[in-house]
Each structure stands twice: as structure tokens, then as C-alpha cells.
Design a protein around this motif. Structure first.
Motif, PDB file in Angstrom:
ATOM      1  N   THR A   1     -46.896 -35.987  14.252  1.00 35.16           N
ATOM      2  CA  THR A   1     -46.257 -35.639  12.985  1.00 35.16           C
ATOM      3  C   THR A   1     -44.751 -35.940  13.022  1.00 35.16           C
ATOM      4  OG1 THR A   1     -45.981 -33.336  13.722  1.00 35.16           O
ATOM      5  CG2 THR A   1     -47.966 -33.865  12.475  1.00 35.16           C
ATOM      6  N   THR A   2     -44.112 -35.650  14.163  1.00 38.20           N
ATOM      7  CA  THR A   2     -42.686 -35.973  14.315  1.00 38.20           C
ATOM      8  C   THR A   2     -42.481 -37.479  14.294  1.00 38.20           C
ATOM      9  OG1 THR A   2     -42.342 -33.969  15.646  1.00 38.20           O
ATOM     10  CG2 THR A   2     -40.665 -35.684  15.798  1.00 38.20           C
TER      11      THR A   2
ATOM     12  N   LEU B   1     -44.418 -39.710  12.890  1.00 37.71           N
ATOM     13  CA  LEU B   1     -44.695 -40.226  11.553  1.00 37.71           C
ATOM     14  C   LEU B   1     -43.481 -40.070  10.643  1.00 37.71           C
ATOM     15  CD1 LEU B   1     -46.630 -41.390   9.457  1.00 37.71           C
ATOM     16  CD2 LEU B   1     -47.436 -39.060   9.012  1.00 37.71           C
ATOM     17  N   ARG B   2     -42.822 -38.940  10.736  1.00 36.48           N
ATOM     18  CA  ARG B   2     -41.620 -38.740   9.907  1.00 36.48           C
ATOM     19  C   ARG B   2     -40.575 -39.812  10.223  1.00 36.48           C
ATOM     20  NH1 ARG B   2     -42.844 -33.163  10.718  1.00 36.48           N
ATOM     21  NH2 ARG B   2     -41.467 -33.049  12.540  1.00 36.48           N
ATOM     22  N   SER B   3     -40.433 -40.143  11.497  1.00 32.71           N
ATOM     23  CA  SER B   3     -39.470 -41.170  11.900  1.00 32.71           C
ATOM     24  C   SER B   3     -39.878 -42.540  11.359  1.00 32.71           C
ATOM     25  CB  SER B   3     -39.376 -41.213  13.427  1.00 32.71           C
ATOM     26  OG  SER B   3     -38.567 -42.284  13.864  1.00 32.71           O
ATOM     27  N   ILE B   4     -41.169 -42.844  11.418  1.00 30.86           N
ATOM     28  CA  ILE B   4     -41.662 -44.135  10.927  1.00 30.86           C
ATOM     29  C   ILE B   4     -41.471 -44.247   9.417  1.00 30.86           C
ATOM     30  CG2 ILE B   4     -43.788 -45.453  10.541  1.00 30.86           C
ATOM     31  CD1 ILE B   4     -44.683 -44.474  13.356  1.00 30.86           C
ATOM     32  N   LEU B   5     -41.766 -43.176   8.698  1.00 33.42           N
ATOM     33  CA  LEU B   5     -41.598 -43.205   7.242  1.00 33.42           C
ATOM     34  C   LEU B   5     -40.123 -43.349   6.857  1.00 33.42           C
ATOM     35  CD1 LEU B   5     -44.170 -40.459   6.141  1.00 33.42           C
ATOM     36  CD2 LEU B   5     -44.455 -42.953   6.157  1.00 33.42           C
ATOM     37  N   ARG B   6     -39.237 -42.750   7.650  1.00 37.71           N
ATOM     38  CA  ARG B   6     -37.796 -42.916   7.381  1.00 37.71           C
ATOM     39  C   ARG B   6     -37.394 -44.377   7.523  1.00 37.71           C
ATOM     40  NH1 ARG B   6     -37.180 -37.827  10.061  1.00 37.71           N
ATOM     41  NH2 ARG B   6     -36.753 -38.868  12.044  1.00 37.71           N
ATOM     42  N   LYS B   7     -37.991 -45.068   8.508  1.00 39.90           N
ATOM     43  CA  LYS B   7     -37.684 -46.497   8.679  1.00 39.90           C
ATOM     44  C   LYS B   7     -38.130 -47.294   7.452  1.00 39.90           C
ATOM     45  CE  LYS B   7     -37.987 -46.657  13.755  1.00 39.90           C
ATOM     46  NZ  LYS B   7     -38.675 -47.267  14.928  1.00 39.90           N
TER      47      LYS B   7
ATOM     48  N   ALA C   1     -49.489 -69.366  14.436  1.00 39.41           N
ATOM     49  CA  ALA C   1     -49.723 -70.425  13.457  1.00 39.41           C
ATOM     50  C   ALA C   1     -51.091 -70.305  12.806  1.00 39.41           C
ATOM     51  CB  ALA C   1     -49.569 -71.792  14.121  1.00 39.41           C
ATOM     52  N   VAL C   2     -52.078 -69.807  13.564  1.00 32.14           N
ATOM     53  CA  VAL C   2     -53.441 -69.708  13.044  1.00 32.14           C
ATOM     54  C   VAL C   2     -53.716 -68.330  12.459  1.00 32.14           C
ATOM     55  CG1 VAL C   2     -55.895 -69.802  13.644  1.00 32.14           C
ATOM     56  CG2 VAL C   2     -54.298 -71.445  14.640  1.00 32.14           C
ATOM     57  N   GLN C   3     -53.364 -67.281  13.194  1.00 29.70           N
ATOM     58  CA  GLN C   3     -53.739 -65.926  12.806  1.00 29.70           C
ATOM     59  C   GLN C   3     -52.681 -65.195  11.997  1.00 29.70           C
ATOM     60  OE1 GLN C   3     -55.052 -63.712  16.228  1.00 29.70           O
ATOM     61  NE2 GLN C   3     -56.466 -65.302  16.899  1.00 29.70           N
ATOM     62  N   GLY C   4     -51.465 -65.707  11.986  1.00 28.97           N
ATOM     63  CA  GLY C   4     -50.403 -65.046  11.248  1.00 28.97           C
ATOM     64  C   GLY C   4     -49.560 -64.122  12.115  1.00 28.97           C
ATOM     65  N   HIS C   5     -48.539 -63.536  11.500  1.00 21.95           N
ATOM     66  CA  HIS C   5     -47.634 -62.618  12.192  1.00 21.95           C
ATOM     67  C   HIS C   5     -48.226 -61.207  12.237  1.00 21.95           C
ATOM     68  CE1 HIS C   5     -44.908 -65.907  11.117  1.00 21.95           C
ATOM     69  NE2 HIS C   5     -44.077 -65.465  12.044  1.00 21.95           N
ATOM     70  N   GLN C   6     -47.502 -60.320  12.876  1.00 26.37           N
ATOM     71  CA  GLN C   6     -47.853 -58.900  12.829  1.00 26.37           C
ATOM     72  C   GLN C   6     -46.625 -58.100  12.428  1.00 26.37           C
ATOM     73  OE1 GLN C   6     -49.270 -57.872  16.730  1.00 26.37           O
ATOM     74  NE2 GLN C   6     -47.248 -57.725  17.622  1.00 26.37           N
ATOM     75  N   ILE C   7     -46.880 -56.927  11.898  1.00 26.11           N
ATOM     76  CA  ILE C   7     -45.817 -55.990  11.535  1.00 26.11           C
ATOM     77  C   ILE C   7     -46.009 -54.755  12.404  1.00 26.11           C
ATOM     78  CG2 ILE C   7     -44.842 -54.548   9.712  1.00 26.11           C
ATOM     79  CD1 ILE C   7     -45.939 -56.603   7.701  1.00 26.11           C
ATOM     80  N   GLN C   8     -45.030 -54.456  13.236  1.00 19.78           N
ATOM     81  CA  GLN C   8     -45.104 -53.294  14.126  1.00 19.78           C
ATOM     82  C   GLN C   8     -44.008 -52.301  13.761  1.00 19.78           C
ATOM     83  OE1 GLN C   8     -46.578 -53.235  18.198  1.00 19.78           O
ATOM     84  NE2 GLN C   8     -45.923 -55.360  18.363  1.00 19.78           N
ATOM     85  N   ILE C   9     -44.419 -51.070  13.547  1.00 18.66           N
ATOM     86  CA  ILE C   9     -43.475 -49.995  13.226  1.00 18.66           C
ATOM     87  C   ILE C   9     -43.757 -48.846  14.190  1.00 18.66           C
ATOM     88  CG2 ILE C   9     -42.445 -48.640  11.371  1.00 18.66           C
ATOM     89  CD1 ILE C   9     -44.098 -50.312   9.394  1.00 18.66           C
ATOM     90  N   SER C  10     -42.783 -48.501  15.003  1.00 17.59           N
ATOM     91  CA  SER C  10     -42.989 -47.519  16.071  1.00 17.59           C
ATOM     92  C   SER C  10     -42.152 -46.266  15.862  1.00 17.59           C
ATOM     93  CB  SER C  10     -42.636 -48.129  17.432  1.00 17.59           C
ATOM     94  OG  SER C  10     -43.425 -49.272  17.694  1.00 17.59           O
ATOM     95  N   GLY C  11     -42.663 -45.154  16.397  1.00 21.72           N
ATOM     96  CA  GLY C  11     -41.926 -43.905  16.409  1.00 21.72           C
ATOM     97  C   GLY C  11     -41.056 -43.817  17.640  1.00 21.72           C
TER      98      GLY C  11
ATOM     99  N   LYS D   1     -45.286 -45.840  25.291  1.00 30.62           N
ATOM    100  CA  LYS D   1     -45.154 -44.388  25.196  1.00 30.62           C
ATOM    101  C   LYS D   1     -44.649 -43.949  23.825  1.00 30.62           C
ATOM    102  CE  LYS D   1     -44.381 -43.806  30.170  1.00 30.62           C
ATOM    103  NZ  LYS D   1     -43.480 -43.286  31.231  1.00 30.62           N
ATOM    104  N   CYS D   2     -45.320 -44.440  22.800  1.00 34.29           N
ATOM    105  CA  CYS D   2     -44.917 -44.058  21.446  1.00 34.29           C
ATOM    106  C   CYS D   2     -46.091 -44.218  20.487  1.00 34.29           C
ATOM    107  CB  CYS D   2     -43.732 -44.909  20.964  1.00 34.29           C
ATOM    108  SG  CYS D   2     -44.147 -46.653  20.730  1.00 34.29           S
ATOM    109  N   TRP D   3     -46.009 -43.535  19.348  1.00 30.97           N
ATOM    110  CA  TRP D   3     -46.962 -43.725  18.261  1.00 30.97           C
ATOM    111  C   TRP D   3     -46.504 -44.926  17.448  1.00 30.97           C
ATOM    112  CZ3 TRP D   3     -51.467 -41.146  17.728  1.00 30.97           C
ATOM    113  CH2 TRP D   3     -51.624 -39.948  18.434  1.00 30.97           C
ATOM    114  N   HIS D   4     -47.453 -45.686  16.929  1.00 32.34           N
ATOM    115  CA  HIS D   4     -47.053 -46.860  16.155  1.00 32.34           C
ATOM    116  C   HIS D   4     -48.147 -47.279  15.176  1.00 32.34           C
ATOM    117  CE1 HIS D   4     -49.081 -50.526  18.214  1.00 32.34           C
ATOM    118  NE2 HIS D   4     -49.806 -49.471  18.414  1.00 32.34           N
TER     119      HIS D   4
END
Length: 362
Positions: free
Chosen positions: A149-150, A152-158, A131-141, A77-80
Motif C-alpha cells: 500500500t505504501t 502503491l501510493r509512491s507509484i501513483l504519485r509518480k 524491434a519485434v515485441q515493443g518497449h516496456q513501461i516499468q514503474i517501481s515503488g 527488492k521493490c513492488w512494481h
């Protein structure tokens, strides 16, 4: 929600692979502008251009670009943003990194944000695939915040927070002429032949689901009297329980497990030919279905074939046991006429062990 937010946005209807290529080209252009005195080169591995695990060289530094489209994650239940396949030495999953510097491109409904990653922020593993495909980077609102838009502002602050050393490199509005130029260079021919075609103006994931539903209905018509039902659930390669959309096959016809894969006729710029590629097909020792249907999306309509589980199959290297195989269909080299190329592709299918099931004309 994602589809609504990106309605009419440039790049939103491209398949993720093509969109990633376009965004990587834009990131390289931005990198060139920021380092005007540097020398940028194509990657090399064993003397071959484009076969390395990074995107370009800047004065000998290996630069990797990863992009992600902002999306609503219904389970959380979040944008990411989720950047996948990041091959970095992290938590002993990999001994060496495939690059020296990582650029992240955040694709939003209005802007592109280019960040230099610090090598540690927001990394997570993906189980046995790491090990094969690599890690992931997850950034959530924020959870339960539906306004993108709200969020996104939270994600950019992170990303801008002093607890990490990620740094904003550039912001590019989606109206920037560099985007339309990169888009036209990458996919002009494909876009041109599909102009006005049904399903061409929707996201590839949505189009794939609609083609799958169409193929299922066709299967029921061709096999009158058969009982068509949804698949049972199993477990993914990483051990987690599958959701309905992750099932090893798409539907059952009586006791026959049917898997359907769709692919779009598109221009292969590097090979200078038309092609259709079907991804993540679990064949040979990985097979978990009884019958494979291939749905070819073309400007004429959709061609449905029953695959023989052998013809035109290619591996995905070390990640085959996790991602599955590819089924690649190629038209003649240097043949720019898509009608002639499609005829050649269909002839190849007809001469193989594959069987034509139906053609749904627009």
C-alpha cells in the motif's frame, strides 16, 4: 509476497493472457463511459476483426490497452508494475506506433486504476526483442519497502507528477459488479469445470511450477535408476545471463536435457471449442533440449506426453525467434462437452508421433 497480497482477489488466479483480456474489456467500458458521444468500434486489419495491433477504435483513433498486475520484484527488492509489448515509435527502435492513444490498467489487490499514458513516461527497451515485441513501461515503488500500500501510493504519485502528462481516467474497486460480469463472460465455462479441482485456486505461474515439479518426479519414477538434476545456466536471446528459472530446459535425466511445458484445458470463445495451448516452446532451429514433455492440466488430472518436436506446432510470426513456438491442441468445433473434447484431443496425440508417459489422477 505477491501471492499473499492478492490472496482471494478477483482475477488473481487467471492466466496473464486471459486476465489481460478481461481488463481490456473493462478499460473499453470505462472509455465508453468517458466518451459517451463517441463511436467505439472493434479493430480492423485487412477486413478482419481482432487482428490489429490495438484494441479498439474511438472516432477513428486507435486505442491500445496494456495492463499489469502489481508484483514484488525480488531482484530489485521493490513492488512494481511492468507493461510489456508496447509498440510505439521510441528511440528509433520502431519507425511507427501501432496506436494513437495508450491506456494503462494497474491491477492492485483492492482497486483497478485506469490511466491515459502520455507516450513518453517510464519507457525502456528490452534489448534485441524491442524491434519485434515493443518497449516496456516499468514503474517501481521505493526500494526495500515491503508494504504494497505504501509502495502503491509512491507509484501513483509518480504517475500524477507534473513532470509528465499521464492522467487518471477512473478507479474501480475489485468489488465492482462490472468485474464479475466481464469475468463470467470471458471464462465462465473454464471456471465451471475446474471448480474445486486441485491447483485451480492458485496463480498460473505458481501452478505451472508445481506441475513442472510433478512431471519431474514422474519422470524419475518412469525412468528408475536415472540421475535427475537441475539444468546448467546459459544466456537469454537478449544476451543477458539466465537465472535458474530462465534455463533453456528444466532438468537433466542422465545426459538428456528435458523441457516441460504445461497447458490448461480451456474454452476458446472465439473458436467455440476446447483447447490446450503450450507457449514459448523453442523448437526446430531454436531447440535447446533433447526431450519435450507436455503436461495437460484437466479436471480429471494431469496427462503427460512426450512430444515429437513436430506435431501441432505453430509459429509466433516475427517474434518466433525470440518467444519460440506454440503447441496447440484443439477439440472439435461446437463441442461444448469438455470430456468429449478432451477425449478427442488425447486421440489426436495418440495418433501422432507423441507418446503417452503417465496420467496423474486427482
Amino acid at each position: 509476497m505477491t501471492r499473499t497480497a492478492f490472496e482471494g482477489a478477483p482475477l488473481s488466479t487467471l492466466n496473464p493472457s486471459l486476465r489481460g483480456n478481461v481488463l481490456a474489456e473493462l478499460a473499453r467500458e470505462v472509455d465508453c463511459e468517458l466518451h459517451a458521444e463517441s463511436t467505439l468500434q472493434d479493430p480492423l486489419l485487412n477486413g478482419r476483426v481482432g487482428s490489429a495491433e490495438y484494441d479498439w477504435l474511438r472516432d477513428g483513433l486507435r486505442i491500445e490497452c496494456k495492463s499489469s498486475m502489481m508484483a514484488w520484484r525480488s531482484s530489485a527488492k521493490c513492488w512494481h508494475f511492468c507493461f510489456q509489448g508496447v509498440k510505439i515509435a521510441h528511440n528509433q527502435a520502431r519507425m511507427t506506433s501501432a496506436f494513437d492513444e495508450l491506456i494503462l490498467v494497474l491491477y492492485t489487490p483492492r482497486y483497478l486504476y485506469f490511466y491515459k499514458h502520455d507516450g513518453t513516461f517510464a519507457f525502456s527497451s528490452v534489448g534485441l526483442r524491442t524491434a519485434v515485441q515493443g518497449h516496456q513501461i516499468q514503474i517501481s515503488g521505493p526500494r526495500c519497502e515491503k508494504d504494497w500500500t505504501t509502495s502503491l501510493r509512491s507509484i501513483l504519485r509518480k504517475l500524477d507528477d507534473e513532470t509528465n502528462t499521464c492522467s487518471l481516467q477512473s478507479v474501480m474497486p475489485l468489488t465492482d459488479p462490472r468485474i464479475s460480469r466481464a469475468l463470467s463472460q470471458r471464462c465462465h465455462m473454464t471456471n465451471q469445470i475446474f471448480l474445486g479441482a486441485p491447483l485451480s485456486d492458485i496463480a498460473p505461474a505458481v501452478r505451472g511450477k508445481r506441475i513442472e515439479a510433478l512431471a519431474c518426479r514422474v519422470d524419475g519414477i518412469v525412468n528408475r535408476g536415472a540421475h535427475i538434476q537441475n539444468p546448467g545456466l546459459g544466456h537469454c536471446a537478449n544476451g543477458s545471463r539466465r537465472g535458474l528459472h530462465q534455463s533453456a530446459f528444466d532438468w537433466c535425466r542422465d545426459d538428456i536435457r528435458v523441457e516441460c511445458k504445461s497447458g490448461q484445458l480451456c474454452w476458446d470463445r472465439s473458436g467455440r471449442r476446447w483447447k490446450v495451448s503450450f507457449q514459448c516452446v523453442k523448437l526446430r532451429g531454436l531447440i535447446q533440449f533433447d526431450e519435450l514433455l507436455l503436461a495437460i492440466y484437466t479436471p480429471k488430472g494431469i496427462y503427460i506426453y512426450r512430444h515429437d518436436n513436430e506435431s501441432f506446432v505453430a509459429s509466433n510470426g516475427a517474434s518466433t525467434h525470440l518467444k519460440g513456438h506454440r503447441v496447440n491442441l484443439y477439440g472439435p468445433c461446437q463441442e461444448a462437452d469438455w470430456v468429449k473434447a478432451l477425449d478427442a484431443i488425447l486421440c489426436k496425440l495418440d495418433r501422432s508421433g507423441c507418446q503417452s508417459v503417465a496420467f496423474v489422477e486427482w
